[in-house]
Design an enzyme around this catalytic site. Structure first.
Site, PDB file in Angstrom:
ATOM      1  N   GLU A 190      -2.384  -3.917   6.949  1.00  0.00           N
ATOM      2  CA  GLU A 190      -3.454  -4.914   7.070  1.00  0.00           C
ATOM      3  C   GLU A 190      -3.501  -5.960   5.959  1.00  0.00           C
ATOM      4  O   GLU A 190      -4.586  -6.495   5.673  1.00  0.00           O
ATOM      5  CB  GLU A 190      -4.795  -4.169   7.093  1.00  0.00           C
ATOM      6  CG  GLU A 190      -5.236  -3.520   5.760  1.00  0.00           C
ATOM      7  CD  GLU A 190      -4.838  -2.070   5.579  1.00  0.00           C
ATOM      8  OE1 GLU A 190      -3.852  -1.634   6.212  1.00  0.00           O
ATOM      9  OE2 GLU A 190      -5.501  -1.363   4.788  1.00  0.00           O
ATOM     10  N   GLU A 246      -9.911   4.016   6.045  1.00  0.00           N
ATOM     11  CA  GLU A 246      -9.116   4.474   7.188  1.00  0.00           C
ATOM     12  C   GLU A 246      -9.951   5.232   8.227  1.00  0.00           C
ATOM     13  O   GLU A 246      -9.822   4.979   9.420  1.00  0.00           O
ATOM     14  CB  GLU A 246      -7.914   5.314   6.731  1.00  0.00           C
ATOM     15  CG  GLU A 246      -6.883   4.542   5.901  1.00  0.00           C
ATOM     16  CD  GLU A 246      -6.277   3.332   6.629  1.00  0.00           C
ATOM     17  OE1 GLU A 246      -6.454   3.197   7.857  1.00  0.00           O
ATOM     18  OE2 GLU A 246      -5.620   2.510   5.956  1.00  0.00           O
ATOM     19  N   GLY A 278       3.160   2.375  10.956  1.00  0.00           N
ATOM     20  CA  GLY A 278       2.960   1.582  12.168  1.00  0.00           C
ATOM     21  C   GLY A 278       2.712   0.125  11.832  1.00  0.00           C
ATOM     22  O   GLY A 278       3.362  -0.781  12.359  1.00  0.00           O
ATOM     23  N   ALA A 279       1.759  -0.122  10.929  1.00  0.00           N
ATOM     24  CA  ALA A 279       1.428  -1.500  10.571  1.00  0.00           C
ATOM     25  C   ALA A 279       0.565  -1.515   9.319  1.00  0.00           C
ATOM     26  O   ALA A 279       0.036  -0.487   8.908  1.00  0.00           O
ATOM     27  CB  ALA A 279       0.672  -2.175  11.710  1.00  0.00           C
ATOM     28  N   GLU A 339       0.849  -1.183   0.000  1.00  0.00           N
ATOM     29  CA  GLU A 339       0.000   0.000   0.000  1.00  0.00           C
ATOM     30  C   GLU A 339       0.890   1.240   0.000  1.00  0.00           C
ATOM     31  O   GLU A 339       1.870   1.260   0.749  1.00  0.00           O
ATOM     32  CB  GLU A 339      -0.910   0.038   1.235  1.00  0.00           C
ATOM     33  CG  GLU A 339      -1.931   1.168   1.137  1.00  0.00           C
ATOM     34  CD  GLU A 339      -2.893   1.237   2.337  1.00  0.00           C
ATOM     35  OE1 GLU A 339      -2.754   0.443   3.277  1.00  0.00           O
ATOM     36  OE2 GLU A 339      -3.765   2.096   2.299  1.00  0.00           O
ATOM     37  N   HIS A 390      -9.550  -3.943   9.704  1.00  0.00           N
ATOM     38  CA  HIS A 390      -9.493  -3.715   8.258  1.00  0.00           C
ATOM     39  C   HIS A 390      -9.928  -4.952   7.471  1.00  0.00           C
ATOM     40  O   HIS A 390     -10.282  -4.843   6.303  1.00  0.00           O
ATOM     41  CB  HIS A 390      -8.072  -3.359   7.820  1.00  0.00           C
ATOM     42  CG  HIS A 390      -7.778  -1.884   7.790  1.00  0.00           C
ATOM     43  ND1 HIS A 390      -8.628  -0.956   7.227  1.00  0.00           N
ATOM     44  CD2 HIS A 390      -6.695  -1.183   8.222  1.00  0.00           C
ATOM     45  CE1 HIS A 390      -8.080   0.248   7.335  1.00  0.00           C
ATOM     46  NE2 HIS A 390      -6.917   0.142   7.936  1.00  0.00           N
ATOM     47  N   GLU A 405      -5.662  -2.907  12.501  1.00  0.00           N
ATOM     48  CA  GLU A 405      -5.312  -3.708  11.313  1.00  0.00           C
ATOM     49  C   GLU A 405      -6.237  -4.917  11.190  1.00  0.00           C
ATOM     50  O   GLU A 405      -6.643  -5.293  10.091  1.00  0.00           O
ATOM     51  CB  GLU A 405      -3.843  -4.144  11.353  1.00  0.00           C
ATOM     52  CG  GLU A 405      -2.821  -3.025  11.529  1.00  0.00           C
ATOM     53  CD  GLU A 405      -3.000  -1.836  10.605  1.00  0.00           C
ATOM     54  OE1 GLU A 405      -3.608  -1.960   9.518  1.00  0.00           O
ATOM     55  OE2 GLU A 405      -2.539  -0.733  10.972  1.00  0.00           O
TER      56      GLU A 405
HETATM   57  N1  BES Z   1      -3.164   0.909   5.823  1.00  0.00           N
HETATM   58  C1  BES Z   1      -2.413   1.557   6.821  1.00  0.00           C
HETATM   59  C2  BES Z   1      -0.933   1.431   6.619  1.00  0.00           C
HETATM   60  C3  BES Z   1      -0.375   2.285   5.512  1.00  0.00           C
HETATM   61  C4  BES Z   1      -0.360   3.636   5.610  1.00  0.00           C
HETATM   62  C5  BES Z   1       0.183   1.736   4.406  1.00  0.00           C
HETATM   63  C6  BES Z   1       0.191   4.407   4.595  1.00  0.00           C
HETATM   64  C7  BES Z   1       0.720   2.498   3.399  1.00  0.00           C
HETATM   65  C8  BES Z   1       0.727   3.852   3.490  1.00  0.00           C
HETATM   66  C9  BES Z   1      -2.730   0.993   8.206  1.00  0.00           C
HETATM   67  O1  BES Z   1      -3.975   0.417   8.325  1.00  0.00           O
HETATM   68  C10 BES Z   1      -2.709   2.150   9.150  1.00  0.00           C
HETATM   69  O2  BES Z   1      -3.538   2.991   9.040  1.00  0.00           O
HETATM   70  N2  BES Z   1      -1.733   2.180  10.057  1.00  0.00           N
HETATM   71  C11 BES Z   1      -1.521   3.275  10.956  1.00  0.00           C
HETATM   72  C12 BES Z   1      -1.889   2.937  12.363  1.00  0.00           C
HETATM   73  C13 BES Z   1      -3.337   2.969  12.682  1.00  0.00           C
HETATM   74  C14 BES Z   1      -3.574   2.525  14.121  1.00  0.00           C
HETATM   75  C15 BES Z   1      -3.985   4.309  12.460  1.00  0.00           C
HETATM   76  C16 BES Z   1      -0.050   3.565  10.900  1.00  0.00           C
HETATM   77  O3  BES Z   1       0.684   2.778  10.318  1.00  0.00           O
HETATM   78  O4  BES Z   1       0.371   4.573  11.466  1.00  0.00           O
HETATM   79 ZN    ZN Z   2      -5.595   1.689   8.563  1.00  0.00          ZN
END
Ligand code: BES
Ligand code: ZN
Length: 850
Positions: free
Chosen positions: A257, A313, A254-255, A122, A294, A291
């Site tokens: 999904e 999101e 952070g992570a 992503e 999601h 995650e």
């Molecule tokens: N889908 C995102 C990760 C992501 C963000 C991938 C930008 C590629 C580009 C994931 O679900 C996400 O939103 N992660 C957040 C943490 C969440 C608790 C809000 C993150 O990684 O900060």
């Molecule tokens: Zn997310």
């Protein structure tokens, strides 16, 4: 090298892809510098499309061979992908490419981290793995074969073959390429299982590096709680035989999904009492939930295009905040979320980076994973739920899952289910998705013969993306208190739809005191002339925990603004009000801790700028220090009792009860340190058997200008633990005196452990400098210069992390002309760096051109 000028993509230009993808077979032959990726993809003409041009995305790939229906072809290749003549009917595309995971420092696509292979696709990383229509509305069923000399070989879905050096995975659920994942390495599993509501058993594994096994238990429990919660609250069951999570040290976010194979920054999943703080545990619980959630809101139902990012999101942030509210304290979660919203989203919405929750154009999509899309996106869902009520929200969600399962959707689809369920017209509500900026809500009151009337006016400043703002639907939750503190009108939600609108309350015995925007029912700025006495009254009596906190916050803000501009001392209303809260043992300690917290220095800078005063970072810092000392002196007699009350007996547990006590204890200790110079903090440091107490004590000592011995001891104790050493880097900079912060940060960048290519270490250091408001904004420009130097250095290595960190400069127009010109110089310097990435180019030019 790319020679293309940045391209702008528009929402209005959306067209479906010319082909559907019926199946995807991928084979990976892993090798650090020369991984071979073979793809076999069944395409068929898309009856819904008008344009049947065959274009596959692909970047930084070496094409080895390509064939259509078994016949070799020679596609036309550019920096962005390839085109090729194709048959008018269904056909099979086969191709082989070579990629270089080891050389991939951008951490997007397939890369290596500590000898382990890992992917991040992503938003648009899959195109760095093979040629493919890398867009979220192209969904397909993937089978993945992995060959490599690693004990653990993982991909999405269910395992079909697992042997030495060979594995095959099959994911039965159609998905877009951005949810693809592959992991290979010498990993160990912390395993468990979960029985779903329909009685299926799901194998759960958390894969980590050897040595990290002891940091898995909490994450695993959080996963099981999340699975249960989504069944109970949203009726969502898990849909594969396995759910795998992998912890990786080098990760931009952070992570992620990925279907059945979530990949986590190790900081967002690994925790033990000795090495992680209460705040870390809470974050881990929330991010695992996020995650996992999601899987339904994002994976089973995904986004048609990246303009719809808030569809997954915003909704998933909303869902994880509900989860945390249910497991922990709802008021504390709400207040923390609003603090965060004001600290990150409001500046964005009111500055050069402002954009609607659903943007209408972008250059680099990675720059749009913003507080506006996430946090304001979640607020919009909270407002919708408040307007339609809990029962209709639940019915609308059921309809959303039933109607759109397996689809790639839009905000229109999302709002339609609410319209269908409630019969409401949401046309005006939709403006929350299309208009940028924070609405201002001004209120005037009138009292007349037993009738109390509130006159509201909403306004929204015009901005680049919203030139002609229109009134929005603003849910205003409100209650009225009588002069003796009794609630005379229980919470009711008013719907403000006009630019100006009045609401009358009849039959009151005396002029009430209003409690407006309870629970922070809309992400707006409330403008109302309120005197200190009324704030103190609400601080004492409001039955709404959010607004009670808000009253204290407003008093603190006004006190600090006065101190920073005129040196006026803190008034008794604030000091006594806080003391009463501090003493009130019936209140949750975590809530009292939030009450006692001061507004951040950047929040004060924003408030001053809004009030037409140029903020002086040094004066703001001085005011914050003085107020803390004044508060410490005022509370001197009760602090020992609070510290005793907050002591936790028995083994450490990161549960709400203990966490809450330690949060208040930490506030109390920081006040005590202002009086005793660090004696008790030093004692807590030496006695600490968990990271929460150890780190809060260290922070107090550093803030008092002490702690050099402890800093050295901390390093010796934790030098082998990368996540703890991140804290060591950060704490020294965050707690440095403003005139030393940039120098401390610079010295730390020379430390042998400053692995600047690791995003966690880079952020722990340079991000900490930005958090030290007065230090970053040091008048000599040293903070700005240091950050710019490092951003210029990081950009060619990791554009995504560089671009995100440019937002440190987004508030630059608030400050005096000297600081502005120093920042302008640095922005100029970054913009002029050779071969600057499109990511950073877009951010710097948006920030500069405002
Ligand atoms: N889908 C995102 C990760 C992501 C963000 C991938 C930008 C590629 C580009 C994931 O679900 C996400 O939103 N992660 C957040 C943490 C969440 C608790 C809000 C993150 O990684 O900060
Ligand atoms: Zn997310």
């Amino acid at each position: 090298m790319k020679d293309t000028a940045p391209q702008t993509i528009y929402l209005k230009d959306y067209t479906p892809f010319g082909f559907v993808v019926e199946s995807v077979h991928l084979t990976f032959d892993l090798s650090p510098n020369a991984t071979r990726v073979t793809s076999r993809i069944a395409f068929a003409p898309n009856p819904e499309a008008t344009d049947h041009k065959f274009f596959l995305h692909g970047e930084e790939l070496t094409l080895i061979k390509a064939a259509i229906d078994g016949q070799p072809v020679t596609p036309e290749i550019t920096d962005e992908g390839l085109t090729c003549p194709v048959p008018d009917a269904s056909f099979v595309w086969e191709c082989e490419v070579e990629i270089d995971p080891q050389g991939n420092t951008a951490l997007e696509g397939l890369y290596m981290s500590n000898g382990m292979y890992c992917t991040q696709c992503e938003a648009e990383g899959f195109r760095k793995i093979t040629y493919y229509p890398d867009r979220p509305d192209v969904m397909s069923v993937f089978t993945v074969e992995i060959k490599g000399p690693h004990p653990v070989l993982l991909s999405n879905g269910n395992p079909q073959v697992q042997g030495e050096g060979h594995a095959i995975w099959h994911d039965p659920w159609p998905k877009p390429a951005y949810l693809f994942a592959l992991v290979a390495g010498e990993l160990v599993a912390h395993s468990d299982s979960f029985a779903t509501c329909s009685g299926k058993t799901v194998d759960l594994n958390l894969y980590v590096r050897a040595g990290d096994e002891g940091k898995c238990a909490f994450g695993m429990e959080a996963l099981k709680k999340s699975m249960k919660w989504d069944e109970e609250v949203y009726g969502r069951e898990y849909d594969l035989d396995v759910f795998n999570i992998v912890a990786v040290d080098d990760f931009n976010m952070g992570a992620m999904e990925n279907k059945g194979l979530n990949v986590f920054n190790s900081s967002a999943v690994l925790a033990s009492p000795e090495t992680a703080t209460d705040a870390n545990f809470e974050r881990i619980e929330a991010i695992i939930a996020h995650e996992y959630f999601h899987n339904w809101t994002g994976n089973r139902i995904t986004c048609r295009d990246w303009f719809q990012l808030c569809l997954k999101e915003g909704l998933t942030v909303y869902r994880d905040s509900q989860f945390t509210s249910d497991l922990r304290s709802a008021p504390v979660k709400r207040i923390s979320d609003v603090i965060e919203l004001r600290a990150r989203q409001f500046p964005e919405d009111q500055g050069p980076l402002a954009h609607p929750v659903r943007p209408e154009s972008f250059q680099e999509i990675n720059n749009f994973y913003t507080a506006t899309v996430y946090e304001k996106g979640a607020e919009v869902i909270g407002m919708l739920k408040r307007l339609v009520g809990d029962a209709d929200y639940a019915r609308a969600l059921d309809l959303y899952f039933a109607r759109h399962d397996g689809q790639a959707c839009t905000i229109e689809d999302w709002l339609q289910v609410f319209e269908d369920v409630t019969g409401r017209d949401l046309t005006q509500f939709k403006r929350w998705y299309s208009q940028a900026g924070t609405p201002r809500l001004s209120v005037r009151e009138e009292w007349n013969d037993g009738t109390y009337t509130l006159h509201f006016a909403q306004s929204l400043a015009a901005s680049a993306s919203t030139s002609d703002p229109q009134p929005q639907v603003i849910p205003i939750s409100l209650g009225l208190l009588g002069p003796n503190g009794d609630e005379v009108h229980a919470t009711e939600t008013l719907e403000l739809t006009e630019a100006t609108q009045s609401f009358a309350f009849e039959g009151l015995a005396a002029k009430p005191i209003p409690s407006i925007l309870r629970g922070f029912s809309a992400p707006v700025v409330l403008d109302r002339e309120v005197d200190t006495a009324e704030r103190a009254f609400l601080l004492a009596y409001d039955t709404d925990p959010f607004n009670r906190w808000e009253a204290g916050r407003a008093l603190a803000r006004e006190t600090l603004m006065n101190m920073a501009t005129s040196g006026a001392p803190a008034g008794a209303d604030y000091l006594d009000g806080m003391l009463a809260v501090l003493r009130d043992a019936d209140l949750d300690p975590a809530y009292r801790a939030l009450m006692l917290g001061q507004p951040s220095q950047s929040e004060l800078a924003a408030a001053l700028a809004e009030a037409g005063t140029t903020p002086d970072p040094d004066a703001i810092w001085q005011a914050s220090e003085t107020l803390a000392l004044t508060m410490a002196q005022h509370a001197q007699d009760v602090l020992p009792r609070i510290l005793a009350e907050c002591r936790v007996d028995g083994p450490y547990r990161p549960d709400p009860d203990q966490t809450s006590k330690r949060a208040l204890g930490a506030r109390a200790l920081s006040l005590v340190t202002r009086l005793d110079g660090g004696t008790q903090a030093a004692a807590q440091y030496s006695a600490a058997d968990n990271m929460t107490l150890q780190l809060s004590a260290l922070g107090c000592l550093l803030a008092a200008g002490k702690g050099s011995e402890e800093v050295a001891a901390f390093y010796d104790q934790w030098q082998d633990d990368r996540l703890v050493i991140d804290k060591w880097f950060g704490m020294q900079i965050v707690q440095a005196a403003p005139d030393k912060a940039a120098a401390v940060a610079e010295t730390l960048t020379e430390h042998p452990d400053f692995n600047w290519k690791n995003p966690n270490r880079f952020r722990a250091t340079l991000g900490a400098l930005v958090m030290n408001h007065a230090g970053f904004h040091a008048a000599d420009g040293s903070g700005y210069r240091l950050l710019a130097n490092w951003l210029i250095r990081l950009d060619p290595v990791n554009p995504q992390t560089t671009a995100r960190m440019c937002s440190a400069f987004q508030t630059w127009r608030r400050y005096d002309s000297d600081r502005q010109s120093k920042i302008a110089t640095e922005l100029e310097r970054i913009a002029g760096a050779p071969d600057l990435s499109p990511d950073t180019t877009e951010m710097v030019s948006r920030i500069r051109d405002a």
